[in-house]
Motif scaffolding. Structure first.
Motif, PDB file in Angstrom:
ATOM      1  N   UNK A 147       0.839  -1.192   0.000  1.00  0.00           N
ATOM      2  CA  UNK A 147       0.000   0.000   0.000  1.00  0.00           C
ATOM      3  C   UNK A 147       0.873   1.241   0.000  1.00  0.00           C
ATOM      4  N   UNK A 148       1.902   1.167   0.794  1.00  0.00           N
ATOM      5  CA  UNK A 148       2.854   2.275   0.881  1.00  0.00           C
ATOM      6  C   UNK A 148       3.510   2.539  -0.471  1.00  0.00           C
ATOM      7  N   UNK A 150       2.589   1.550  -3.523  1.00  0.00           N
ATOM      8  CA  UNK A 150       1.613   1.954  -4.528  1.00  0.00           C
ATOM      9  C   UNK A 150       1.188   3.399  -4.325  1.00  0.00           C
ATOM     10  N   UNK A 151       0.949   3.745  -3.081  1.00  0.00           N
ATOM     11  CA  UNK A 151       0.550   5.112  -2.771  1.00  0.00           C
ATOM     12  C   UNK A 151       1.580   6.102  -3.277  1.00  0.00           C
ATOM     13  N   UNK A 152       2.832   5.810  -3.020  1.00  0.00           N
ATOM     14  CA  UNK A 152       3.878   6.717  -3.469  1.00  0.00           C
ATOM     15  C   UNK A 152       4.120   6.624  -4.962  1.00  0.00           C
TER      16      UNK A 152
ATOM     17  N   UNK B 146      -1.294  10.182   3.096  1.00  0.00           N
ATOM     18  CA  UNK B 146      -2.144  10.057   1.931  1.00  0.00           C
ATOM     19  C   UNK B 146      -1.818   8.793   1.138  1.00  0.00           C
ATOM     20  N   UNK B 147      -0.547   8.575   0.929  1.00  0.00           N
ATOM     21  CA  UNK B 147      -0.115   7.385   0.193  1.00  0.00           C
ATOM     22  C   UNK B 147      -0.595   6.139   0.916  1.00  0.00           C
ATOM     23  N   UNK B 148      -0.472   6.185   2.199  1.00  0.00           N
ATOM     24  CA  UNK B 148      -0.911   5.077   3.026  1.00  0.00           C
ATOM     25  C   UNK B 148      -2.417   4.829   2.858  1.00  0.00           C
ATOM     26  N   UNK B 150      -4.484   5.894   0.482  1.00  0.00           N
ATOM     27  CA  UNK B 150      -4.826   5.527  -0.897  1.00  0.00           C
ATOM     28  C   UNK B 150      -4.451   4.080  -1.173  1.00  0.00           C
ATOM     29  N   UNK B 151      -3.273   3.716  -0.728  1.00  0.00           N
ATOM     30  CA  UNK B 151      -2.822   2.345  -0.942  1.00  0.00           C
ATOM     31  C   UNK B 151      -3.793   1.352  -0.346  1.00  0.00           C
ATOM     32  N   UNK B 152      -4.249   1.623   0.849  1.00  0.00           N
ATOM     33  CA  UNK B 152      -5.191   0.711   1.474  1.00  0.00           C
ATOM     34  C   UNK B 152      -6.591   0.838   0.894  1.00  0.00           C
ATOM     35  N   UNK B 154      -7.137   1.273  -2.237  1.00  0.00           N
ATOM     36  CA  UNK B 154      -7.052   0.424  -3.424  1.00  0.00           C
ATOM     37  C   UNK B 154      -7.096  -1.043  -3.038  1.00  0.00           C
TER      38      UNK B 154
END
Lengths: 217, 217
Positions: A147-148, A150-152, B146-148, B150-152, B154
């Motif tokens: 998730x980390x 992908x988010x980045x 945010x990345x965290x 969004x990643x989750x 998804x």
DNA sequence: ACCTGAACACCGTTCAAGT
DNA sequence: ACCTGAACACCGTTCAAGT
């Protein structure tokens, strides 16, 4: 002399590799990815592609495998402590997303089947289990790392303005104005985040192994 | 008696709100989102929508704003320590993504303009600055959060099998078989990750404020 | 086996025409 | 002001026909 119409050329115009290469080129060019655009780039009719690959989704999964191999660059073989392996894996993934940011939105949310990519996750899982993380937690940790990453990755693919305040803001507007933009900001955030993650995973592992498993609720 | 063809009805068939509602319904139904499908659902011609909203992207940004407001549920007003505010914000975002997982892939990577959403990030920024995080680091922390999220997000939207190993694996296959699937796995990973994040942010803040800024390298 | 071209069922968006 | 319907330039995919 142009080769005129040719139903089946003596030497095939296409191959899986040629398609994968052209697809990555197309994606990296920043133009919207599509079967038609890809065929155009290959000087071929869209329907021709279906003799070699499994439609749009098949091509995307092809690209995932292709650029994973490319970004790894043998980093797989690293020995060392588990947290070094995790950090290396994350950074390799980061490099891959940074090299092909426009691919990120395409692969997002699609089931991973590519054997090489699976193997890389498998390696990570083995590493974490060997390091002492409880079996029922390892998949969670991997999902977290994923998730980390992908988010980045998406952060890289984003238009450079993630936020576009239209009215007054108390703090955000000022920070945006002062902050480095684009890749630099994203890189710094990634490094910060990776540090935090690794550090807290180490702390968690220490907590898990040090005391004799206190059972509280 | 059906209302026959009517160029301009006395009372408008559409409004921004009606469009937003129907769009969310469509997305939540799991069917692919599109202007045409939306128009069909509204009993209207696709071109009619363009009298009210800014095309496909406009409708998506509309949904972002709509469901952010919905998921917040007044959590904005929470006082308390900064890490409680951060955790609350993250969990609110989580709820929002969990309630509308199919929206996540749509909003991903699009510039945020909705005033309400901007305000929520602004609040977060102010909180972090007030807590003592250096100004040039706050945006990075927010990007990280945010990345965290969004990643989750998804992760929730994904088909339930994120990994689909075809051959033998050393560890991954076994973990997948044993692990809880779908939302439960994702929830546990999210909770784990949020704990780790908050904890390490606290550690970082403590390190920043305790010693008088050692300058190494 | 591998390509073309026609066909199908779609997209998102624009715009003149209607009231 | 707000809707329709036609039109435009696209999609991804299937399939018969050609060599």
């Amino acid at each position: 002399m142009e080769e005129a119409y040719m139903a089946r050329p003596k030497v095939p115009l296409l191959s899986v590799d040629r398609i994968a290469d052209a697809a990555l080129e197309l994606v990296d060019s920043g133009q919207p990815f599509g079967v038609n655009a890809l065929a155009r780039r290959l000087g071929v009719t869209p329907s021709s592609l279906y003799n070699h690959v499994d439609g749009r989704d098949g091509i995307i999964e092809l690209m995932r495998g292709r650029f994973s191999r490319e970004a790894a660059g043998g980093a797989q073989a690293t020995g060392g402590e588990w947290h070094e392996i995790v950090a290396d894996t994350m950074r390799a993934q980061r490099r891959m997303y940074a090299a092909h940011p426009n691919l990120v939105p395409l692969i997002v949310g699609k089931t991973i089947t590519d054997p090489y990519v699976i193997a890389s996750y498998d390696h990570l899982a083995t590493t974490l289990v060997d390091a002492g993380f409880p079996e029922d937690e390892v998949l969670g940790v991997i999902a977290l790392l994923d998730a980390f990453a992908i988010g980045f990755g998406l952060d890289l693919a984003s238009p450079h303005d993630v936020w576009q305040p239209e009215g007054e803001t108390q703090t955000l507007g000022r920070l945006i104005a002062d902050a480095p933009h684009g890749d630099e900001r994203s890189d710094r955030a990634f490094d910060l985040g990776l540090d935090l993650l690794i550090e807290s995973l180490r702390a968690r592992l220490a907590r898990l192994s040090a005391p004799p498993a206190p059972v509280v609720e």
